[in-house]
Design a protein around this motif. Structure first.
Motif, short mmCIF file in Angstrom:
data_model
loop_
_atom_site.label_atom_id
_atom_site.label_comp_id
_atom_site.label_asym_id
_atom_site.label_seq_id
_atom_site.Cartn_x
_atom_site.Cartn_y
_atom_site.Cartn_z
N LEU A 48 7.39 -4.24 6.44
CA LEU A 48 5.92 -2.81 6.26
C LEU A 48 5.64 -2.49 7.66
CD1 LEU A 48 5.17 -3.12 2.23
CD2 LEU A 48 6.70 -1.10 4.02
N GLY A 164 1.12 -3.49 2.01
CA GLY A 164 1.87 -3.13 0.76
C GLY A 164 0.94 -3.39 -0.75
N ALA A 200 4.00 2.53 2.18
CA ALA A 200 4.17 0.95 2.09
C ALA A 200 4.02 0.96 0.37
CB ALA A 200 2.94 0.95 2.54
N LEU A 202 5.64 0.22 -3.23
CA LEU A 202 6.34 -0.41 -3.15
C LEU A 202 6.60 -0.66 -5.07
CD1 LEU A 202 5.43 -4.12 -1.31
CD2 LEU A 202 7.63 -2.45 -0.67
#
Length: 229
Positions: A48, A164, A200, A202
């Motif tokens: 990332l 993230g 970013a 997840l």
């Protein structure tokens, strides 16, 4: 992981990405699972950060403007007028969105603005007052921070940069654990807003017992999550 595997076997390295988030136990303390998660976080963090660094500077500038607009809308809804409030953000590093212009506007609107500082390693952060043009010193990781005589405050609203993030409000940071330690220690607890890039997001960061979720998350696409407090 498959349910038909024999119990008691240690899982091979880096299997965190194969764990269905619906079955992942965020309070698990199994040492092997914790090691797998730590390895997964390292590789995910590196990916990332590389993707963020590859963005053109102009794109990061536009994202910063969009984030500032999203933060303004969120504060108006959740906090109200910022005059008299104490708001902390961060000094941008590693291609993070630059919110210093937004902090200047809050200061002009009557807020007290602050930046986090590592005074003691592996301990909670402290927050020192910041004003544009004020003298700065080099702190932990060589980051510019307000000097000791700037005065310390306890923020009512704090902005946490995200490497993230997931839909449960959990944050993937740089791995030092400073924000988690700080948020666990602050009293009264501030309203915590994570800011980061939409790309970013997840499926999960595989939260561990020490992870503290954000109260809200804002990306350049707008408000993504507000958790009940």
């Amino acid at each position: 992981m498959s349910d038909d595997r024999p119990l008691g076997y240690a899982s091979p390295p880096c299997l965190a990405h194969e764990v269905d988030p619906a079955y992942f136990d965020p309070l698990a303390v199994d040492p092997q699972q914790a090691a797998d998660v730590a390895r997964w976080r390292r590789t995910t963090r590196e990916r990332l950060l590389a993707e963020r660094a590859a963005l053109p500077a102009s794109a990061r500038t536009e994202m910063g403007r969009a984030l500032a607009a999203g933060l303004d809308a969120l504060l108006a809804e959740q906090v109200g007028p910022v005059s008299g409030r104490i708001v902390s953000a961060y000094w941008p590093i590693k291609c993070e969105p630059d919110l210093r212009g937004w902090l200047r506007r809050l200061l002009a609107a009557g807020a007290t603005t602050a930046l986090p500082v590592v005074e003691t390693r592996a301990a909670p952060l402290v927050f020192r007052c910041w004003r544009p043009g004020a003298r700065m010193t080099r702190g932990h990781w060589n980051i510019l921070v307000p000097p000791e005589d700037a005065g310390t405050v306890t923020p009512e609203v704090t902005i946490a940069p995200l490497v993230g993030w997931d839909a449960a409000g959990y944050r993937l940071g740089y791995g030092g654990g400073y924000f988690d330690r700080t948020l666990a220690a602050l009293s009264p607890a501030p309203f915590v807003i994570g800011v980061g890039l939409e790309a970013a997001r997840l499926a999960t960061i595989y939260p561990q017992p020490h992870d503290v979720p954000m109260d809200a998350i804002v990306t350049e696409a707008g408000l993504r999550i507000v958790r009940g407090r």
